[in-house]
Design an enzyme around this catalytic site. Structure first.
Site, short mmCIF file in Angstrom:
data_model
loop_
_atom_site.label_atom_id
_atom_site.label_comp_id
_atom_site.label_asym_id
_atom_site.label_seq_id
_atom_site.Cartn_x
_atom_site.Cartn_y
_atom_site.Cartn_z
N SER A 13 -18.76 -2.27 7.76
CA SER A 13 -19.02 -0.83 7.68
C SER A 13 -18.88 -0.34 6.25
O SER A 13 -18.38 -1.05 5.37
CB SER A 13 -18.07 -0.04 8.59
N GLY A 14 -19.33 0.88 6.02
CA GLY A 14 -19.11 1.56 4.76
C GLY A 14 -19.64 0.82 3.54
O GLY A 14 -20.73 0.25 3.54
N ASP A 34 -14.63 -9.35 8.22
CA ASP A 34 -14.13 -8.05 8.65
C ASP A 34 -13.17 -8.26 9.81
O ASP A 34 -13.30 -9.22 10.59
CB ASP A 34 -15.29 -7.15 9.10
N VAL A 61 -7.07 -8.94 6.63
CA VAL A 61 -6.69 -9.22 5.25
C VAL A 61 -5.19 -9.31 5.05
O VAL A 61 -4.72 -9.88 4.06
CB VAL A 61 -7.29 -8.17 4.27
N TYR A 152 -1.77 6.17 1.11
CA TYR A 152 -3.04 5.67 0.59
C TYR A 152 -3.01 5.62 -0.94
O TYR A 152 -3.38 4.61 -1.56
CB TYR A 152 -4.18 6.56 1.08
N THR A 187 -18.34 7.48 4.47
CA THR A 187 -18.11 6.30 5.29
C THR A 187 -17.30 6.72 6.52
O THR A 187 -16.85 7.87 6.60
CB THR A 187 -17.32 5.23 4.52
N PRO A 188 -17.05 5.81 7.45
CA PRO A 188 -16.16 6.16 8.58
C PRO A 188 -14.78 6.62 8.14
O PRO A 188 -14.14 7.42 8.83
CB PRO A 188 -16.08 4.84 9.36
N MET A 189 -14.29 6.16 6.97
CA MET A 189 -13.00 6.63 6.47
C MET A 189 -13.05 8.11 6.11
O MET A 189 -12.07 8.85 6.28
CB MET A 189 -12.56 5.80 5.26
#
Length: 282
Positions: A13-14, A34, A61, A152, A187-189
């Site tokens: 994604s993104g 992913d 990750v 973040y 993006t989805p974020m």
């Protein structure tokens, strides 16, 4: 000429998805990884690219053993690793007093520690090759601290410090390292942040967020230029660095920028709702 080989994390994604498509369109061989393997399959299982050019892999990750398998698998499939693109990441806005303790580990493990794992293991291979390029994606929130996005910001500050440090370490060994710090990206974020007023500062920039394709295209340019750090857009990068250099100034601007960001959020929400209303109904 032998095609170049790459690993892309967050490929479903993104920015990761947009970059993966651009790499495949340009003839790169790519290991697409992913944590959401179902989304990865949905996106790439029926594309028109040469199937020998890419492999789909599940990757959390934050799991060192999965990174070790992915790096070994990539060398086995492709022979060398020319590029590593660390793009996978998460964001959960919130005031620190309301933030669950579990989110501390989740942000640091995914955004920072996972990226460090992958970079370290890829660097081992690249140093032996005496060639390679690691491109890590941070954020302008990794340059200027963002109220409401403290975890973040902390994780992305870690990414920036680590990446710039190893850029100096690895350059004499034939390995390039670059850092890309984008502003808000569609993006989805970004969609997730629309539900949190705490994320207002993220929306205080331009009236339109960057597109994932714009960031992916900028990354392609970095592959050629080998610049150590690129901010998108450059003007916002300068403002972020000034805000970080003078914390009192940044703090004084927070209230004003938050108000602007809240207005932008409302506009983005309306645009999103209108977009879905205009979609054909089944």
């Amino acid at each position: 000429m032998q095609p170049k080989n790459a690993i892309v994390t967050g490929a479903a994604s993104g920015i990761g998805k947009a970059l993966s498509h651009l790499l495949l369109q340009n003839g790169y061989r790519v290991m697409l990884a992913d944590i959401n393997f179902t989304a990865l399959l949905d996106e790439f299982s029926e594309v028109d690219y040469d199937s020998s050019l890419f492999h789909l892999r599940h990757l959390n990750v934050s799991d060192l053993s999965q990174w070790e398998m992915l790096i070994a698998d990539t060398v086995d499939q492709f022979g060398e690793i020319d590029y590593l693109f660390n793009i996978a990441g998460i964001i959960t806005p919130g005031w620190i007093e309301d933030t669950p303790l579990s989110q501390i580990d989740k942000h640091m493990d995914t955004n920072a520690k996972g990226l460090i794992y992958g970079t370290k293991l890829a660097a081992e291979v690249m140093v032996l090759q005496k060639s390679g390029h690691i491109i890590n994606v941070s954020s302008l929130a990794g340059i200027a601290p963002i109220a409401g996005l403290s975890l973040y910001s902390a994780s992305k500050f870690a990414v920036r410090g680590f990446t710039l440090s190893i850029a100096y370490e690895l350059a004499p060994k034939g390995v390039n390292v670059s850092l890309v710090c984008p502003d808000l990206v569609n993006t989805p974020m970004m969609d997730l942040q629309l539900d949190y007023s705490e994320a207002a500062l993220s929306f205080s920039g331009a009236t339109e967020p960057l597109s994932a394709k714009q960031v992916a295209e900028a990354i392609l340019k970095v592959m050629k230029s080998k610049e150590v750090e690129v901010c998108l857009p450059a003007k916002r990068g300068i403002m972020a660095k000034l805000g970080s250099m003078f914390p009192t100034l940044g703090g004084n601007l927070t209230k004003k920028l938050s108000s602007k960001g809240l207005k932008q959020m409302k506009s983005f929400k309306r645009n999103t709702l209108n977009f879905y209303k205009e979609l054909p109904q089944e």
